[in-house]
Design an enzyme around this catalytic site. Structure first.
Site, mmCIF file in Angstrom:
data_model
loop_
_atom_site.group_PDB
_atom_site.id
_atom_site.type_symbol
_atom_site.label_atom_id
_atom_site.label_comp_id
_atom_site.label_asym_id
_atom_site.label_seq_id
_atom_site.Cartn_x
_atom_site.Cartn_y
_atom_site.Cartn_z
ATOM 1 N N ASP A 61 34.789 31.123 10.415
ATOM 2 C CA ASP A 61 34.806 31.031 11.889
ATOM 3 C C ASP A 61 34.520 29.639 12.420
ATOM 4 O O ASP A 61 34.844 29.339 13.564
ATOM 5 C CB ASP A 61 33.793 31.963 12.564
ATOM 6 C CG ASP A 61 34.171 33.420 12.513
ATOM 7 O OD1 ASP A 61 35.305 33.731 12.161
ATOM 8 O OD2 ASP A 61 33.306 34.250 12.826
ATOM 9 N N ASP A 75 29.539 31.929 15.595
ATOM 10 C CA ASP A 75 30.350 32.935 16.273
ATOM 11 C C ASP A 75 30.291 32.796 17.790
ATOM 12 O O ASP A 75 30.247 33.778 18.519
ATOM 13 C CB ASP A 75 29.927 34.346 15.845
ATOM 14 C CG ASP A 75 30.990 35.384 16.178
ATOM 15 O OD1 ASP A 75 32.185 35.018 16.265
ATOM 16 O OD2 ASP A 75 30.644 36.567 16.337
ATOM 17 N N ASP A 100 32.573 47.167 11.090
ATOM 18 C CA ASP A 100 32.721 45.950 11.886
ATOM 19 C C ASP A 100 32.001 46.063 13.222
ATOM 20 O O ASP A 100 31.795 45.057 13.900
ATOM 21 C CB ASP A 100 34.205 45.677 12.157
ATOM 22 C CG ASP A 100 34.948 45.217 10.918
ATOM 23 O OD1 ASP A 100 34.355 44.486 10.102
ATOM 24 O OD2 ASP A 100 36.115 45.596 10.759
#
Length: 382
Positions: free
Chosen positions: A207, A168, A355
């Site tokens: 990702d 990330d 989230d």
């Protein structure tokens, strides 16, 4: 896209490993361990931190793109840029998928039976088990336990692997991963050993390809090497279906992600996963995925439908990928899909997990949020 592995869930999971080893309840994880866990987070807003619009003209020889949905770049799967190929490699995923009695929503339902109806409803569906560096020495045991449980139930276990170095890097909400390439290669082999000869699905590093631009060239080369290594290791398991990162409708143009998938070894996998863990509608994600598949020789794909029952928000809110209000559960996990190349619809993100604070005073990333779970169930796709 960011399927965040809940800190509370992970603390509990580490305790489970310790209890299995000692056959007794261990003490709570200390503050230092909790701080380390906070850095791990498995895809909670994956792919959604910085959604970017694709170029109107495709790269790599593909024709112009057009929108199949409000923000979904796609194109003509049969048009210029399509290439012939052998199609998917590896077994077709077979339903039913494992319903984990120790999933995070299952735990929430048990802890608050009086107010846990929504958690129980979510827990009744198959949800991917997130596997990452936070499991430390327990990774093989945790994976083996779920693989064996699925085998006993005549089901297929679904694992979302999320531990690559510089994880990330583009958004930072789930920053972490294994410290270096050697550690990641060892981690890959531990996960594979836990799966063994049992039926499984591996969603490999959401990702990781969509965020490639955020890495310097040397780290990009390393990432492709590590993904190719993981593809070979998991692909060597006779009953495991492997899917690489295919991003989502609002993030990476189909030809761009197709090129990255090719460099990551997609032709030695079953294919790729899309919409982890965003809110784009299944039909739009399938349309874009069909374009990607055509560009890489007919690979197959899976779609994360955990929270896309109402599609993406049309409201003007900050970070619309982050806990957008009014969303609902999407189609339940199944292999009965609308496309011959769509192998399955899966719940890869844990519905009901926040989230993040999102600039709107929401619960921290990874925390179980009963109000959100209630909303997702109330607005579920019928």
């Amino acid at each position: 896209m960011k399927v965040i592995v809940l800190i509370s869930r992970l603390v509990w999971r580490i305790d489970v490993v310790r209890r299995r080893a000692s056959h007794r309840r261990t003490r709570a994880v200390g503050l230092a361990a909790a701080a380390a866990l906070a850095a791990m987070l498995a895809t909670g807003g994956c792919g959604a931190g910085r959604p970017t619009r694709s170029a109107s003209t495709a790269a790599n020889g593909a024709g112009p793109l057009h929108a199949v949905g409000a923000q979904c770049p796609a194109g003509d799967p049969a048009g210029r840029g399509a290439v012939a190929g052998a199609g998917p490699h590896g077994p077709v995923p077979r339903a039913p998928f494992l319903v984990d009695p120790n999933s995070q929503p299952a735990m929430a339902a048990r802890q608050d039976a009086a107010n846990g109806a929504s958690a129980a409803a979510i827990a009744a569906k198959p949800i991917a088990f997130s596997v990452g560096d936070w499991l430390r020495d327990g990774v093989q045991a945790e994976v083996a336990a779920r693989s064996a449980q699925a085998e006993r139930a005549g089901a297929t276990a679904v694992f979302m692997v999320y531990a690559i170095p510089h994880r990330d890097v583009g958004a930072g909400f789930s920053a972490g991963g294994e410290p270096d390439a050697a550690a990641y290669r060892a981690f890959t082999r531990q996960v594979a050993a836990g799966i063994g000869a049992r039926a499984a699905v591996v969603i490999l590093e959401p990702d990781s390809l969509a965020q490639m631009d955020s890495l310097p060239a040397v780290q990009q080369r390393e990432r492709y090497q590590l993904l190719n290594d993981a593809v070979d290791v998991y692909g060597g398991l006779a009953r495991t279906s492997v899917y690489l990162d295919g991003a989502n409708c609002g993030w990476t143009a189909a030809p761009v992600i197709a090129d990255r998938l090719s460099r990551a070894g997609v032709r030695r996998t079953r294919g790729f996963a899309v919409n982890v863990s965003n809110y784009y509608r299944t039909g739009d994600e399938i349309a874009r995925a069909e374009v990607i598949a055509a560009l890489i020789g007919g690979a197959h794909f899976v779609v994360d439908t955990s929270r896309n029952g109402r599609g993406p928000t049309d409201g003007n809110i900050r970070d619309p990928w982050c806990n957008p209000p009014g969303r609902g559960l999407g189609a339940a996990p199944t292999t009965d899909t609308a496309s011959p190349r769509a192998d399955a619809l899966l719940w890869i993100k844990v519905p009901g997990a926040s989230d993040g604070e999102c600039g709107r005073e929401n619960p921290p990333a990874g925390v179980w949020w009963p109000a959100e779970a209630d909303e997702l169930v109330r607005n579920a796709e019928s």
